[in-house]
Design a protein around this motif. Sequence first.
Motif, mmCIF file in Angstrom:
data_model
loop_
_atom_site.group_PDB
_atom_site.id
_atom_site.type_symbol
_atom_site.label_atom_id
_atom_site.label_comp_id
_atom_site.label_asym_id
_atom_site.label_seq_id
_atom_site.Cartn_x
_atom_site.Cartn_y
_atom_site.Cartn_z
ATOM 1 N N SER A 119 43.408 2.817 42.009
ATOM 2 C CA SER A 119 42.033 2.825 41.519
ATOM 3 C C SER A 119 42.004 2.986 39.993
ATOM 4 O O SER A 119 41.251 2.299 39.296
ATOM 5 N N ASN A 158 49.670 6.074 45.859
ATOM 6 C CA ASN A 158 48.436 6.831 46.023
ATOM 7 C C ASN A 158 47.210 5.971 45.688
ATOM 8 O O ASN A 158 47.200 5.241 44.701
ATOM 9 N N TYR A 159 46.189 6.085 46.509
ATOM 10 C CA TYR A 159 44.920 5.360 46.336
ATOM 11 C C TYR A 159 44.371 5.559 44.927
ATOM 12 O O TYR A 159 43.921 4.610 44.282
ATOM 13 N N ASN A 160 44.402 6.799 44.447
ATOM 14 C CA ASN A 160 43.835 7.106 43.120
ATOM 15 C C ASN A 160 44.604 6.415 42.000
ATOM 16 O O ASN A 160 44.030 6.072 40.967
ATOM 17 N N THR A 191 42.050 -5.168 47.924
ATOM 18 C CA THR A 191 41.257 -3.950 47.756
ATOM 19 C C THR A 191 42.185 -2.826 47.316
ATOM 20 O O THR A 191 43.401 -2.882 47.541
ATOM 21 N N VAL A 192 41.617 -1.819 46.714
ATOM 22 C CA VAL A 192 42.404 -0.660 46.283
ATOM 23 C C VAL A 192 43.132 -0.066 47.481
ATOM 24 O O VAL A 192 44.330 0.222 47.432
ATOM 25 N N ARG A 193 42.414 0.090 48.581
ATOM 26 C CA ARG A 193 43.008 0.680 49.788
ATOM 27 C C ARG A 193 44.141 -0.184 50.331
ATOM 28 O O ARG A 193 45.208 0.309 50.688
ATOM 29 N N ASP A 194 43.945 -1.491 50.376
ATOM 30 C CA ASP A 194 44.952 -2.409 50.896
ATOM 31 C C ASP A 194 46.202 -2.398 50.011
ATOM 32 O O ASP A 194 47.328 -2.331 50.514
ATOM 33 N N SER A 248 47.167 -0.045 47.824
ATOM 34 C CA SER A 248 47.831 1.264 47.840
ATOM 35 C C SER A 248 48.654 1.418 49.109
ATOM 36 O O SER A 248 49.774 1.943 49.071
ATOM 37 N N SER A 249 48.140 0.924 50.229
ATOM 38 C CA SER A 249 48.883 0.982 51.487
ATOM 39 C C SER A 249 50.112 0.077 51.430
ATOM 40 O O SER A 249 51.214 0.481 51.813
#
Length: 131
Positions: free
Chosen positions: A58, A53-55, A42-45, A47-48
Motif C-alpha cells: 500500500s 505485508n499489505y501495508n 490489487t494491494v491485497r492480491d 501482497s499475498s
Amino acid sequence: MVDKNLITLDENSGVPIWMQLRNRLVYLVVSGTVAPGSKLPTVRDLSSFLSVNYNTVSKVYRDIEKDGYVITRRGKGTFVAEVNSEGFQAADAKAAIDLLVDTFLEQAKELGLSESDAAAAVAHRAGGMFV
C-alpha cells in the motif's frame, strides 16, 4: 492487467523490500513493459502473491501514485499513468540511479566493505570522470 510474475523481489538483498518493489514497478512503467492504462494487481492480491505485508505494498502504491506513475480510481483499481519523457525525465533518472547505487552498496557489503570504504572506492575510481 499487469502480470504479477514480472514483479520479483530478493529477500536476501540488502535493499529494503519496499524499495525493491517501488524500483521494480517504476522500471516496468518507465520502460514501457506495462502499457499506460494497464491495471495493477490489487494491494491485497500483490501482497499475498509476493508474501509481503499489505501495508508495504500500500505504501509503495501511494508513493508511486504521488510521483505520477500510476493513478488510483476509487472502486476501480490502480492503473499505469500515461508517462511522457519530459515530465518524468528527472524522476526516471533518480529511480535508475537509486537502483544502481543500491545494487552497488549491496555488493560492496557482501565483499565486507563499509559504506565509507565503498564511497571512497567510487570517488577514487571516478577520479575526475565527471569533472
